[in-house]
Design an enzyme around this catalytic site. Structure first.
Site, PDB file in Angstrom:
ATOM      1  N   ASP A  95      -2.797   8.299  -0.079  1.00  0.00           N
ATOM      2  CA  ASP A  95      -2.719   6.867  -0.376  1.00  0.00           C
ATOM      3  C   ASP A  95      -3.555   6.405  -1.562  1.00  0.00           C
ATOM      4  O   ASP A  95      -3.924   5.238  -1.662  1.00  0.00           O
ATOM      5  CB  ASP A  95      -3.165   6.095   0.870  1.00  0.00           C
ATOM      6  CG  ASP A  95      -4.490   6.608   1.421  1.00  0.00           C
ATOM      7  OD1 ASP A  95      -5.241   7.229   0.656  1.00  0.00           O
ATOM      8  OD2 ASP A  95      -4.765   6.401   2.620  1.00  0.00           O
ATOM      9  N   GLU A 117       1.271  13.475   4.520  1.00  0.00           N
ATOM     10  CA  GLU A 117       0.468  12.496   5.270  1.00  0.00           C
ATOM     11  C   GLU A 117       1.123  11.108   5.183  1.00  0.00           C
ATOM     12  O   GLU A 117       0.497  10.114   4.805  1.00  0.00           O
ATOM     13  CB  GLU A 117      -0.984  12.442   4.786  1.00  0.00           C
ATOM     14  CG  GLU A 117      -1.930  11.817   5.793  1.00  0.00           C
ATOM     15  CD  GLU A 117      -3.387  11.790   5.310  1.00  0.00           C
ATOM     16  OE1 GLU A 117      -3.696  11.041   4.381  1.00  0.00           O
ATOM     17  OE2 GLU A 117      -4.210  12.515   5.894  1.00  0.00           O
ATOM     18  N   GLU A 131      -5.688   1.326  -0.370  1.00  0.00           N
ATOM     19  CA  GLU A 131      -4.910   2.460   0.161  1.00  0.00           C
ATOM     20  C   GLU A 131      -3.746   2.044   1.070  1.00  0.00           C
ATOM     21  O   GLU A 131      -2.695   2.685   1.059  1.00  0.00           O
ATOM     22  CB  GLU A 131      -5.837   3.436   0.906  1.00  0.00           C
ATOM     23  CG  GLU A 131      -6.812   4.192   0.014  1.00  0.00           C
ATOM     24  CD  GLU A 131      -8.111   3.436  -0.246  1.00  0.00           C
ATOM     25  OE1 GLU A 131      -8.259   2.281   0.216  1.00  0.00           O
ATOM     26  OE2 GLU A 131      -8.985   4.000  -0.934  1.00  0.00           O
ATOM     27  N   HIS A 211     -18.005   5.415   2.105  1.00  0.00           N
ATOM     28  CA  HIS A 211     -17.633   5.128   0.713  1.00  0.00           C
ATOM     29  C   HIS A 211     -16.556   4.073   0.568  1.00  0.00           C
ATOM     30  O   HIS A 211     -16.119   3.763  -0.538  1.00  0.00           O
ATOM     31  CB  HIS A 211     -17.175   6.415   0.025  1.00  0.00           C
ATOM     32  CG  HIS A 211     -15.882   6.955   0.585  1.00  0.00           C
ATOM     33  ND1 HIS A 211     -14.656   6.586   0.093  1.00  0.00           N
ATOM     34  CD2 HIS A 211     -15.623   7.801   1.610  1.00  0.00           C
ATOM     35  CE1 HIS A 211     -13.709   7.214   0.780  1.00  0.00           C
ATOM     36  NE2 HIS A 211     -14.267   7.946   1.706  1.00  0.00           N
ATOM     37  N   ARG A 213     -14.397   0.882  -0.046  1.00  0.00           N
ATOM     38  CA  ARG A 213     -14.581  -0.335  -0.831  1.00  0.00           C
ATOM     39  C   ARG A 213     -14.908  -1.544   0.042  1.00  0.00           C
ATOM     40  O   ARG A 213     -15.746  -2.369  -0.291  1.00  0.00           O
ATOM     41  CB  ARG A 213     -13.243  -0.627  -1.515  1.00  0.00           C
ATOM     42  CG  ARG A 213     -13.289  -0.863  -2.971  1.00  0.00           C
ATOM     43  CD  ARG A 213     -11.858  -0.829  -3.469  1.00  0.00           C
ATOM     44  NE  ARG A 213     -11.684   0.318  -4.337  1.00  0.00           N
ATOM     45  CZ  ARG A 213     -11.805   0.277  -5.653  1.00  0.00           C
ATOM     46  NH1 ARG A 213     -12.084  -0.849  -6.250  1.00  0.00           N
ATOM     47  NH2 ARG A 213     -11.639   1.343  -6.382  1.00  0.00           N
TER      48      ARG A 213
END
Ligand code: UDP
Length: 370
Positions: A95, A117, A131, A211, A213
């Site tokens: 993504d 995926e 994503e 991590h 955002r």
């Protein structure tokens, strides 16, 4: 069959490696690996683990650039790759912006797109950002969708994708994990040796990664306070391999750089990270891949998010969504430290993401579609 793999970040490299290796084993594939360099350092380290050398290396990163600039650069550079190479198919994973650009660039050049995926959803465009939208868009573009689980397949069917275009495969990260465990040599891994020297085997080890955002700013401030509080217990030690993104790295180093009981370390190669997971008492993370891997290592994951596209793990009870409030983080960790039953309930489950044969299923499918 001439297959182009477009790879931009660490998890894409880890999760596509088993497919690339399987294609190389079969012999009837011509494999081209294109690294977009979206997360250059992390990507190189992930490739190294599998002795994969990218055939094409793009340079799309520039400090301070936004997602739109990144996407437009990716599209421009990938278009040239598609035109020069004219592959029979393009494989993208997950993504990221690289995944979206790889799929779109291939589609516009009328090259079949295979999405690994596929079908993970929160249906919340803002989490994970960007994503969730990337993967929904890739599902509109892809010709074939490799869904890790039955639940992912159902999401794709509900969105109108035809049954015959979806294959449930398991998640290739389990293949990667099993391959890595099989060949693991801790005594000759310098990263593992270095960690062994700093950790105290008598203390409970909390492994942290973060991590996303959405957690930058307030979320990470809460996490910092929680880790400080947890590490003040002399029986606890915290280890946090930092992401390369300066927006994560800098606040963490500034706030926790010299805190007793907390070790901020560089991002680890895959083998060392898997080893570290296996040595930890529990994992606190906002990472997607970690939620999938941890059940195979019998480790509970406290997820620093309000929602997840990995519902299978929540339902299996191997991960728990706890959000990012300091109090919740501290309380959930302490509960698992004192409540043995709660701990065992989160660890003695089978992994809902597969059995390590996803890559074989995918490559069988590719071979049959020639
Ligand atoms: N990982 C790694 N080294 C580290 C931290 C994580 O190799 O220092 C691996 C981890 O095992 C998992 C993947 O990187 O397979 C997860 O990557 P990340 O958290 O960057 O992305 P996400 O899974 O959230 O998309």
């Amino acid at each position: 069959m001439n297959v182009l793999f477009v790879i931009g970040t660490r998890p894409e490299a880890i999760k596509l490696a088993p497919i690339i290796l399987e294609c190389q084993l079969r012999g009837n594939f011509e494999v081209t690996v294109c690294s977009t360099g979206q997360h250059k350092e992390l990507l190189d380290s992930a490739f190294e683990q599998w002795s994969i050398v990218p055939d094409i290396e793009l340079a799309v990163m520039e400090s301070g650039q936004g997602l739109n600039q990144l996407l437009s650069k990716l599209l421009g550079q990938l278009d040239k790759v598609m035109c020069d190479l004219r592959p029979d198919g393009v494989v993208v994973q997950g993504d990221t912006s690289s995944c979206l650009a790889g799929a779109l660039a291939a589609f516009q050049r009328e090259i079949p797109v295979y999405h690994v995926e596929a079908g993970l959803r929160t249906y919340n465009k803002t989490a994970p950002f960007p994503e969730e939208l990337n993967r929904q868009l890739v599902s509109r573009i892809a010709d074939i969708h490799f869904a890790p689980t039955e639940k992912n397949k159902q999401a794709l069917l509900m969105e109108g994708i035809a049954d015959q275009d979806i294959l449930v495969t398991g998640n290739t990260v389990i293949d990667a994990l099993m391959l890595c465990q099989k060949n693991m040599t801790p005594q000759s891994n310098p990263e593992i040796q270095k960690i062994m020297r700093i950790l105290d085997p008598e203390k409970k080890l909390l492994l942290v990664t973060g991590h996303r955002r959405e957690n930058m700013g307030a979320g990470f401030s809460e996490l910092i306070e929680a880790l400080r509080e947890l590490a003040s217990d002399p029986l606890v030690q915290v280890i946090y391999p930092l992401h390369m993104n300066p927006a994560v790295r800098e606040p963490m180093m500034h706030a926790l750089g010299n805190t007793e009981g907390i070790f901020l370390i560089e991002p680890l190669g895959y083998e060392a990270f898997i080893w570290l997971m296996s040595k930890s008492f529990l994992i606190i993370s906002d990472s997607g891949g970690v939620q999938e891997e941890a059940p195979s290592l019998n480790k509970p994951v406290l997820v620093l998010r309000e929602e997840t596209e990995r519902q299978e793990a929540v339902e299996a009870g191997t991960v728990k969504l706890i959000g990012t409030l300091r109090e919740a983080i501290v309380q959930e960790v302490r509960e698992l430290m004192v409540n043995k039953k709660a701990y065992l309930d989160m660890t003695q489950k089978s992994n809902p993401y597969g059995d390590g044969t996803a890559a074989k299923r995918i490559v069988d499918f590719l071979a049959a579609s020639e």
